[in-house]
Write an enzyme that holds these catalytic residues in place. Structure first.
Site, mmCIF file in Angstrom:
data_model
loop_
_atom_site.group_PDB
_atom_site.id
_atom_site.type_symbol
_atom_site.label_atom_id
_atom_site.label_comp_id
_atom_site.label_asym_id
_atom_site.label_seq_id
_atom_site.Cartn_x
_atom_site.Cartn_y
_atom_site.Cartn_z
ATOM 1 C CB SER A 10 9.614 -4.151 -12.095
ATOM 2 O OG SER A 10 9.807 -4.139 -13.486
ATOM 3 C CE1 TYR A 53 8.578 1.652 -12.315
ATOM 4 C CE2 TYR A 53 9.799 0.042 -13.615
ATOM 5 C CZ TYR A 53 8.701 0.374 -12.851
ATOM 6 O OH TYR A 53 7.720 -0.570 -12.612
HETATM 7 N N1 LIG Z 1 2.623 -2.014 -15.726
HETATM 8 C C1 LIG Z 1 3.768 -2.618 -15.821
HETATM 9 O O1 LIG Z 1 4.301 -2.918 -16.919
HETATM 10 C C2 LIG Z 1 4.498 -3.034 -14.562
HETATM 11 C C3 LIG Z 1 5.541 -3.977 -14.673
HETATM 12 C C4 LIG Z 1 6.232 -4.370 -13.526
HETATM 13 C C5 LIG Z 1 5.890 -3.827 -12.311
HETATM 14 N N2 LIG Z 1 4.896 -2.895 -12.225
HETATM 15 C C6 LIG Z 1 4.598 -2.334 -10.925
HETATM 16 O O2 LIG Z 1 3.311 -2.734 -10.529
HETATM 17 C C7 LIG Z 1 2.744 -1.732 -9.673
HETATM 18 C C8 LIG Z 1 1.345 -1.388 -10.175
HETATM 19 O O3 LIG Z 1 1.473 -0.811 -11.478
HETATM 20 P P1 LIG Z 1 0.241 -0.687 -12.484
HETATM 21 O O4 LIG Z 1 0.706 -1.216 -13.772
HETATM 22 O O5 LIG Z 1 -0.980 -1.207 -11.871
HETATM 23 O O6 LIG Z 1 0.172 0.884 -12.651
HETATM 24 P P2 LIG Z 1 -1.019 1.928 -12.393
HETATM 25 O O7 LIG Z 1 -2.320 1.365 -12.827
HETATM 26 O O8 LIG Z 1 -0.530 3.192 -13.002
HETATM 27 O O9 LIG Z 1 -1.058 2.040 -10.814
HETATM 28 C C9 LIG Z 1 -0.093 2.760 -10.102
HETATM 29 C C10 LIG Z 1 -0.689 3.111 -8.763
HETATM 30 O O10 LIG Z 1 0.286 3.783 -7.967
HETATM 31 C C11 LIG Z 1 -0.382 4.812 -7.276
HETATM 32 N N3 LIG Z 1 0.561 5.828 -6.809
HETATM 33 C C12 LIG Z 1 1.463 6.517 -7.548
HETATM 34 N N4 LIG Z 1 2.123 7.359 -6.757
HETATM 35 C C13 LIG Z 1 1.619 7.231 -5.498
HETATM 36 C C14 LIG Z 1 1.888 7.830 -4.258
HETATM 37 N N5 LIG Z 1 2.804 8.797 -4.122
HETATM 38 N N6 LIG Z 1 1.181 7.424 -3.178
HETATM 39 C C15 LIG Z 1 0.228 6.470 -3.284
HETATM 40 N N7 LIG Z 1 -0.073 5.857 -4.442
HETATM 41 C C16 LIG Z 1 0.615 6.247 -5.537
HETATM 42 C C17 LIG Z 1 -1.366 5.348 -8.278
HETATM 43 O O11 LIG Z 1 -2.340 6.095 -7.606
HETATM 44 P P3 LIG Z 1 -2.831 7.575 -8.055
HETATM 45 O O12 LIG Z 1 -4.195 7.326 -8.548
HETATM 46 O O13 LIG Z 1 -2.818 8.346 -6.788
HETATM 47 O O14 LIG Z 1 -1.868 8.096 -9.069
HETATM 48 C C18 LIG Z 1 -1.899 4.038 -8.840
HETATM 49 O O15 LIG Z 1 -2.894 3.517 -7.995
HETATM 50 C C19 LIG Z 1 3.738 -0.573 -9.656
HETATM 51 O O16 LIG Z 1 4.571 -0.679 -8.523
HETATM 52 C C20 LIG Z 1 4.565 -0.826 -10.910
HETATM 53 O O17 LIG Z 1 5.856 -0.247 -10.792
HETATM 54 C C21 LIG Z 1 4.173 -2.519 -13.314
#
Ligand SMILES: NC(=O)c1ccc[n+]([C@@H]2O[C@H](COP(=O)([O-])OP(=O)(O)OC[C@H]3O[C@@H](n4cnc5c(N)ncnc54)[C@H](OP(=O)(O)O)[C@@H]3O)[C@@H](O)[C@H]2O)c1
Length: 271
Positions: free
Chosen positions: A162, A175
């Site tokens: 990120s 975070y």
């Molecule tokens: N959205 C943003 O603005 C943004 C920006 C930069 C980077 N990112 C990064 O991109 C990645 C994907 O984010 P997203 O936006 O797609 O969010 P999201 O839809 O909330 O997805 C997060 C995922 O992480 C899984 N997860 C959480 N804790 C876990 C654990 N202990 N073991 C296994 N899986 C786990 C969740 O699964 P469960 O169903 O089990 O909870 C879910 O599948 C993350 O690393 C996030 O930090 C996001």
């Protein structure tokens, strides 16, 4: 100039298919909105075997159905970033479950959690659990993954980092620091794998509209899971080791990174 251009690219060393496309993919965090968009973007390009690994099969099943409709065979396996002793078995299970068997061309780390900084400041246990999910667990898992890919002699690891990790903000420092750790780990892992046929691509999105950011005020340069997926597909095809989404962040963060601390402290308080 030549050196700078070279530094953003690596040789594409994967076996893949004749056109260099990813044919098989493991998504760690199989219900992630960004992870699902990346998988959906890769399927029409030739990715026919997908494993979604995560904690909640019921949340991964709709993603699997969407990918099956697009023409992929999909398996679902168990993986919890926080279950460190279980990672060796979880990685083996993902490989064993790959539809059609064979090698895994790419592994995408899409798992992650975020929470309001005030809540984490008041709850050190929750803060440490977030770091485990975002950093410690991925370190353990990706080291197991790297061993498997080295044995194969090829493969790509894609890590969703990120911009929050590029320079940590006081408004999001637990975070942000977890992403800074993950980003540094991924870069070092990539460097340690140079010459093995395995590469690591670090992806640094800004604010992405997803379940993670639902209900939040969009930040500047906010983007979508599909835009991240497009950038990841382009990056894989070009053999990049770093991808910013949108690309403007590459230059913006280079400037932010060098601001004096007092200036950054005031500026980042409003971000
Ligand atoms: N959205 C943003 O603005 C943004 C920006 C930069 C980077 N990112 C990064 O991109 C990645 C994907 O984010 P997203 O936006 O797609 O969010 P999201 O839809 O909330 O997805 C997060 C995922 O992480 C899984 N997860 C959480 N804790 C876990 C654990 N202990 N073991 C296994 N899986 C786990 C969740 O699964 P469960 O169903 O089990 O909870 C879910 O599948 C993350 O690393 C996030 O930090 C996001």
């Amino acid at each position: 100039m030549r050196a700078a251009a070279f530094s953003e690219r690596e040789e594409v060393t994967q076996v893949r298919n004749a056109l260099g496309a990813i044919q098989s993919l493991v998504v760690l965090g199989g219900s992630s909105d960004i992870g699902a968009a990346i998988a959906a973007r890769l399927v029409p390009g030739g990715c026919r075997s997908v494993v979604l690994a995560g904690r909640h099969p019921e949340k991964m099943e709709p993603v699997a159905e969407r990918l099956r409709e697009a023409g992929a065979e999909v398996a679902i396996t168990a993986w919890d970033a926080a279950d460190i002793p279980g990672h060796a078995d979880a990685v083996k299970a993902a490989w064993d479950a790959l539809p059609g068997g064979g090698d895994v061309d790419a592994v995408l780390l899409a798992a992650g959690v975020n929470a309001p900084q005030e809540r984490l400041s008041d709850d050190p246990t929750a803060a440490a659990e977030l770091v485990t999910a975002n950093y410690t667990g991925p370190v353990s898992t990706l080291l197991h993954v790297a061993h498997r890919l080295r044995e194969q002699g090829h493969g790509s690891i894609v890590v969703l980092s990120s911009v929050a990790g590029e320079r940590v903000r006081q408004s999001n420092f637990v975070y942000g620091s977890s992403k800074a750790g993950l980003d540094g780990f991924a870069q070092g892992l990539g460097d340690s794998l140079a010459g093995t046929g395995v590469d690591v691509m670090v992806v640094r999105p800004g604010f992405v509209h997803s379940a993670m950011t639902e209900g939040k005020e969009p930040a500047a340069l906010a983007t979508t899971p599909d835009a991240v997926a497009e950038a990841v597909a382009d990056g894989l095809a070009a053999g990049r080791h770093t991808v910013w989404v949108p690309t403007t962040f590459r230059f913006l963060m280079a400037a932010f990174r060098h601001l004096p601390r007092p200036v950054w402290r005031r500026l980042s308080a409003r971000m």
